[in-house]
Write a protein that holds these residues in place. Structure first.
Motif, PDB file in Angstrom:
ATOM      1  N   TRP A 144     -77.823 -21.906 -21.219  1.00 20.21           N
ATOM      2  CA  TRP A 144     -78.486 -20.749 -20.491  1.00 20.21           C
ATOM      3  C   TRP A 144     -80.023 -20.631 -20.929  1.00 20.21           C
ATOM      4  CZ3 TRP A 144     -73.819 -17.218 -20.739  1.00 20.21           C
ATOM      5  CH2 TRP A 144     -72.877 -17.533 -19.835  1.00 20.21           C
ATOM      6  N   VAL A 145     -80.382 -21.298 -22.187  1.00 15.28           N
ATOM      7  CA  VAL A 145     -81.706 -20.943 -22.657  1.00 15.28           C
ATOM      8  C   VAL A 145     -82.839 -20.890 -21.784  1.00 15.28           C
ATOM      9  CG1 VAL A 145     -83.314 -21.807 -24.095  1.00 15.28           C
ATOM     10  CG2 VAL A 145     -81.158 -21.271 -25.178  1.00 15.28           C
ATOM     11  N   GLU A 146     -82.972 -22.023 -20.864  1.00 18.37           N
ATOM     12  CA  GLU A 146     -84.106 -22.247 -19.987  1.00 18.37           C
ATOM     13  C   GLU A 146     -84.089 -20.945 -18.942  1.00 18.37           C
ATOM     14  OE1 GLU A 146     -85.886 -25.505 -17.078  1.00 18.37           O
ATOM     15  OE2 GLU A 146     -84.310 -25.995 -18.376  1.00 18.37           O
ATOM     16  N   SER A 147     -82.927 -21.054 -18.067  1.00 18.40           N
ATOM     17  CA  SER A 147     -82.776 -19.986 -17.140  1.00 18.40           C
ATOM     18  C   SER A 147     -83.111 -18.573 -17.716  1.00 18.40           C
ATOM     19  CB  SER A 147     -81.289 -20.135 -16.457  1.00 18.40           C
ATOM     20  OG  SER A 147     -80.259 -19.814 -17.348  1.00 18.40           O
ATOM     21  N   VAL A 148     -82.406 -18.253 -18.673  1.00 21.18           N
ATOM     22  CA  VAL A 148     -82.737 -16.836 -19.322  1.00 21.18           C
ATOM     23  C   VAL A 148     -83.877 -16.654 -19.632  1.00 21.18           C
ATOM     24  CG1 VAL A 148     -82.023 -15.380 -21.274  1.00 21.18           C
ATOM     25  CG2 VAL A 148     -80.318 -16.770 -20.165  1.00 21.18           C
ATOM     26  N   ARG A 149     -84.721 -17.624 -20.245  1.00 17.62           N
ATOM     27  CA  ARG A 149     -86.099 -17.314 -20.881  1.00 17.62           C
ATOM     28  C   ARG A 149     -87.064 -17.359 -19.250  1.00 17.62           C
ATOM     29  NH1 ARG A 149     -87.632 -21.894 -25.093  1.00 17.62           N
ATOM     30  NH2 ARG A 149     -86.761 -21.064 -27.045  1.00 17.62           N
ATOM     31  N   ALA A 150     -86.703 -18.140 -18.354  1.00 18.99           N
ATOM     32  CA  ALA A 150     -87.601 -18.256 -17.283  1.00 18.99           C
ATOM     33  C   ALA A 150     -87.304 -17.107 -16.340  1.00 18.99           C
ATOM     34  CB  ALA A 150     -87.663 -19.702 -16.533  1.00 18.99           C
ATOM     35  N   ARG A 151     -85.772 -16.642 -16.009  1.00 19.15           N
ATOM     36  CA  ARG A 151     -85.617 -16.183 -14.610  1.00 19.15           C
ATOM     37  C   ARG A 151     -84.664 -14.866 -15.111  1.00 19.15           C
ATOM     38  NH1 ARG A 151     -85.344 -21.155 -13.541  1.00 19.15           N
ATOM     39  NH2 ARG A 151     -82.975 -21.582 -13.998  1.00 19.15           N
ATOM     40  N   ARG A 152     -84.205 -14.983 -16.462  1.00 15.37           N
ATOM     41  CA  ARG A 152     -83.568 -13.917 -16.748  1.00 15.37           C
ATOM     42  C   ARG A 152     -82.045 -13.835 -15.964  1.00 15.37           C
ATOM     43  NH1 ARG A 152     -85.890 -13.911 -21.047  1.00 15.37           N
ATOM     44  NH2 ARG A 152     -86.742 -11.818 -21.938  1.00 15.37           N
ATOM     45  N   THR A 153     -81.476 -15.357 -15.864  1.00  9.67           N
ATOM     46  CA  THR A 153     -80.427 -15.653 -15.152  1.00  9.67           C
ATOM     47  C   THR A 153     -79.470 -16.514 -16.063  1.00  9.67           C
ATOM     48  OG1 THR A 153     -81.215 -17.304 -13.931  1.00  9.67           O
ATOM     49  CG2 THR A 153     -81.408 -15.230 -13.019  1.00  9.67           C
ATOM     50  N   ALA A 154     -78.158 -16.584 -15.749  1.00  6.52           N
ATOM     51  CA  ALA A 154     -77.142 -17.384 -16.286  1.00  6.52           C
ATOM     52  C   ALA A 154     -76.165 -17.501 -15.140  1.00  6.52           C
ATOM     53  CB  ALA A 154     -76.334 -16.607 -17.598  1.00  6.52           C
ATOM     54  N   ALA A 155     -75.946 -19.009 -15.201  1.00  8.67           N
ATOM     55  CA  ALA A 155     -74.948 -19.541 -14.151  1.00  8.67           C
ATOM     56  C   ALA A 155     -74.086 -20.358 -15.073  1.00  8.67           C
ATOM     57  CB  ALA A 155     -75.889 -20.327 -13.090  1.00  8.67           C
ATOM     58  N   ALA A 156     -72.631 -19.979 -14.458  1.00 11.24           N
ATOM     59  CA  ALA A 156     -71.298 -20.755 -14.763  1.00 11.24           C
ATOM     60  C   ALA A 156     -70.331 -20.480 -13.647  1.00 11.24           C
ATOM     61  CB  ALA A 156     -71.275 -19.961 -16.137  1.00 11.24           C
ATOM     62  N   PRO A 157     -69.378 -21.495 -13.722  1.00  5.33           N
ATOM     63  CA  PRO A 157     -68.300 -21.534 -12.893  1.00  5.33           C
ATOM     64  C   PRO A 157     -67.447 -20.519 -13.293  1.00  5.33           C
ATOM     65  CG  PRO A 157     -68.175 -23.542 -14.049  1.00  5.33           C
ATOM     66  CD  PRO A 157     -69.360 -22.851 -14.437  1.00  5.33           C
ATOM     67  N   PHE A 158     -66.140 -20.127 -12.763  1.00  8.42           N
ATOM     68  CA  PHE A 158     -64.987 -19.216 -13.191  1.00  8.42           C
ATOM     69  C   PHE A 158     -65.584 -18.053 -14.139  1.00  8.42           C
ATOM     70  CE2 PHE A 158     -64.407 -24.126 -13.636  1.00  8.42           C
ATOM     71  CZ  PHE A 158     -63.553 -24.252 -12.531  1.00  8.42           C
ATOM     72  N   ALA A 159     -66.060 -17.301 -13.281  1.00  4.83           N
ATOM     73  CA  ALA A 159     -66.838 -16.387 -13.850  1.00  4.83           C
ATOM     74  C   ALA A 159     -65.809 -15.092 -14.881  1.00  4.83           C
ATOM     75  CB  ALA A 159     -67.600 -15.404 -12.773  1.00  4.83           C
ATOM     76  N   ASP A 160     -64.711 -15.112 -14.721  1.00  4.87           N
ATOM     77  CA  ASP A 160     -63.788 -14.115 -15.012  1.00  4.87           C
ATOM     78  C   ASP A 160     -62.381 -14.646 -15.650  1.00  4.87           C
ATOM     79  OD1 ASP A 160     -65.376 -11.834 -14.232  1.00  4.87           O
ATOM     80  OD2 ASP A 160     -64.904 -12.362 -12.222  1.00  4.87           O
ATOM     81  N   ILE A 161     -62.747 -16.192 -16.169  1.00  5.44           N
ATOM     82  CA  ILE A 161     -61.384 -16.550 -16.739  1.00  5.44           C
ATOM     83  C   ILE A 161     -62.189 -16.662 -18.367  1.00  5.44           C
ATOM     84  CG2 ILE A 161     -60.143 -18.828 -17.251  1.00  5.44           C
ATOM     85  CD1 ILE A 161     -60.355 -19.362 -14.131  1.00  5.44           C
TER      86      ILE A 161
END
Length: 281
Positions: A144-161
């Motif tokens: 997530w480093v690139e997306s957190v640095r650039a856009r303050r976002t983190a993406a992943a599947p199965f959010a609550d498992i």
């Protein structure tokens, strides 16, 4: 003398630092290692596990070996040849970094069959052996480093498992214990963190460490599959997504082994995030 393979990886780097801080004599090796990667007291030598002959000067005079199981190159390894070269150099003890999936996904070609073949070679090597089987690493959040640095976002599947991901520093401390102390020969240790954490919770922990909001985006399985194919072979992607989305009870079990071996609870993901937050700023 201790030899640490994969010494620029998340576990190997920490293990080298841990052993060096204890005053141990350490040789660190990986394909592209340089003096800048290791403490001043540590000898570093470039070598490739895929080429066992390149390891002969690394193992010369060594007593114990930390063997990482090859990562993406695992299918290219000849573990028996590596261990033969290690024994010829004087190695009498080996600690293997394997994977929880060897036990929980025994019919997976990418984890079960391949990991089992490496474990079998270690067990049949004639050396004192210890096998470490960690689950997912907290350091996987570096994706997530690139997306957190650039856009303050983190993406992943199965959010609550949730899965009990583990801090690589805890794996390194267990490895150092098994390398330095008697009583661990012939043992397998399952290594997990202290609690289940979900991708959404891990993103929140990074946001807390940053002191800024991080927006979590839940991917579909297909979206995650396409992204992971950029850096993983197809069979590994499929097995990984199965673990993340449909973990078995064994994969969600909290193991007592870290606390039993180290005398303290394993570190939390939030602790990992606080210590490594500079990477996300």
């Amino acid at each position: 003398m201790f030899v640490v393979t994969g010494a620029t990886g998340n576990v190997g780097r920490s293990l080298v630092q841990t052993l060096a801080a204890m005053g141990a004599q350490v040789t660190a090796t990986s394909r592209g290692i340089s003096d800048a990667d290791v403490p001043e007291s540590v000898r570093c030598t470039q070598a490739d596990l895929v080429d066992p002959e390149s390891l002969r000067p690394v193992f010369d005079g060594a007593d114990a070996l930390f063997l990482q199981s090859g990562g993406p190159s695992a299918h290219l390894l000849s573990p028996q040849d590596i261990l033969d070269v290690a024994k010829a150099g004087g190695v009498g003890r080996v600690v293997l970094l394997s994977s929880q999936g060897v036990a929980t996904r025994p019919h997976s070609a990418s984890l079960g069959d391949l990991g089992r073949s490496i474990e079998d070679a270690v067990q049949q090597s004639g050396m004192d052996w210890t096998i470490l089987r960690p689950g997912g690493f907290n350091s996987n959040a570096y994706a997530w480093v690139e997306s957190v640095r650039a856009r303050r976002t983190a993406a992943a599947p199965f959010a609550d498992i949730g899965l009990p991901t583990i801090d690589p520093d805890d794996i390194a401390e267990v490895a150092a214990t098994a390398l330095r102390e008697d009583g661990h020969a012939g043992r397998m240790y399952e290594l997990t963190g202290p609690a289940l954490s979900t991708p959404r919770q891990r993103a929140e922990a990074i946001a807390d460490a940053l002191g800024e909001p991080v927006r979590f985006i839940e991917q579909t399985r297909d979206e995650a599959h396409a992204q992971m194919l950029r850096f993983m072979p197809e069979p590994v992607v499929e097995t990984t997504l199965s673990i993340l989305g449909e973990p078995t009870p064994a994969e969600q079990r909290i193991s007592p082994d870290v606390e039993r071996l180290l005398g303290c609870e394993p570190r939390t993901f939030a602790d990992w995030a606080q210590r490594h937050i500079a990477a996300f700023r």
